[in-house]
Write an enzyme that holds these catalytic residues in place. Structure first.
Site, short mmCIF file in Angstrom:
data_model
loop_
_atom_site.label_atom_id
_atom_site.label_comp_id
_atom_site.label_asym_id
_atom_site.label_seq_id
_atom_site.Cartn_x
_atom_site.Cartn_y
_atom_site.Cartn_z
N GLY A 1 0.82 -1.20 0.00
CA GLY A 1 0.00 0.00 0.00
C GLY A 1 0.86 1.25 0.00
O GLY A 1 2.09 1.19 0.07
N ARG B 1 1.53 3.45 2.29
CA ARG B 1 2.45 3.56 3.41
C ARG B 1 3.57 2.55 3.30
O ARG B 1 4.70 2.80 3.67
CB ARG B 1 1.74 3.41 4.75
CG ARG B 1 2.71 3.75 5.89
CD ARG B 1 2.13 3.61 7.25
NE ARG B 1 3.13 3.98 8.24
CZ ARG B 1 4.15 3.22 8.60
NH1 ARG B 1 4.35 2.05 8.04
NH2 ARG B 1 5.00 3.64 9.50
N CYS B 2 3.26 1.37 2.72
CA CYS B 2 4.29 0.35 2.52
C CYS B 2 5.40 0.84 1.59
O CYS B 2 6.52 0.37 1.65
CB CYS B 2 3.70 -0.93 1.93
SG CYS B 2 2.68 -1.87 3.07
N MET B 3 5.06 1.76 0.71
CA MET B 3 6.04 2.27 -0.24
C MET B 3 6.91 3.36 0.38
O MET B 3 7.74 3.97 -0.28
CB MET B 3 5.34 2.84 -1.49
CG MET B 3 4.50 1.82 -2.25
SD MET B 3 5.49 0.44 -2.83
CE MET B 3 4.54 -0.91 -2.19
#
Length: 187
Positions: A174, A176-178
């Site tokens: 997602g 935020r994961c990036m």
């Protein structure tokens, strides 16, 4: 080397004094205990409280940021699928972890993925509906494919910046994961 592990998607800076860490498929409780001890003994560290969120161990709930993220000073988005089993523990210097029920917490708004409707929330959760990247208080980057969740965020006064997800969400990554936000201004 340590016999246990911790991953960045489980670490959320809630404020300069509070850190949330997920006990998840990828982060073990012992790692959070070790992290807490190291934070509390570091003289320049401002963290006073670590909140350990025990979430279901599942690929769909890989990290805390896939099911719970802060989107404003007092607003969080979450996946309803974690609520029946969620346990939150408070860790402070010199204390054993205690349950979160005894804490005095400011009033916050919890905004469920897809408004909490079970089938839609499961679909949008799989497409990282609760994995938001907060770039300023009340301003988030999200995937455009999560229509219900994005509209509900707007209804709560959140400025929603949509981006296409295509292959990113299929790989369980997602917005935020990036990223890996390490510093949060004092709030």
């Amino acid at each position: 080397t340590m016999p246990y592990h911790i991953e960045g998607g489980d670490v959320l800076n809630l404020s300069n004094k509070v850190l949330a860490v997920g006990i998840s498929q990828r982060t073990e409780a012992a790692a959070i205990d070790e992290l807490s001890k190291n934070l509390f003994k570091e003289p320049t560290c401002e963290i006073e409280t670590v909140l350990a969120f025990k979430i279901p161990e599942s690929r769909a709930f890989m990290h805390l940021d896939t099911v719970f993220t802060q989107i404003d000073y007092d607003k969080f988005t979450y996946h309803p699928g974690i609520m029946n089993t969620l346990e939150v523990y408070e860790i402070t210097e010199g204390d054993d972890p205690t349950t979160f029920e005894d804490l005095n917490v400011r009033k916050i708004a919890l905004i469920p993925c897809a408004g909490g409707e079970r089938i839609s929330s499961e679909r949008e959760q799989w497409n990282d509906g609760t994995n938001t990247l907060c770039i300023a208080p009340g301003v988030v980057v999200v995937y455009d494919r999560n229509n219900m969740t994005n509209n509900i965020l707007r209804e709560h006064g959140i400025k929603v910046l949509e981006m296409p997800s295509a292959e990113l969400s299929r790989g369980r990554g997602g917005p935020r994961c990036m990223s890996m936000p390490l510093i949060r201004e004092e709030i």
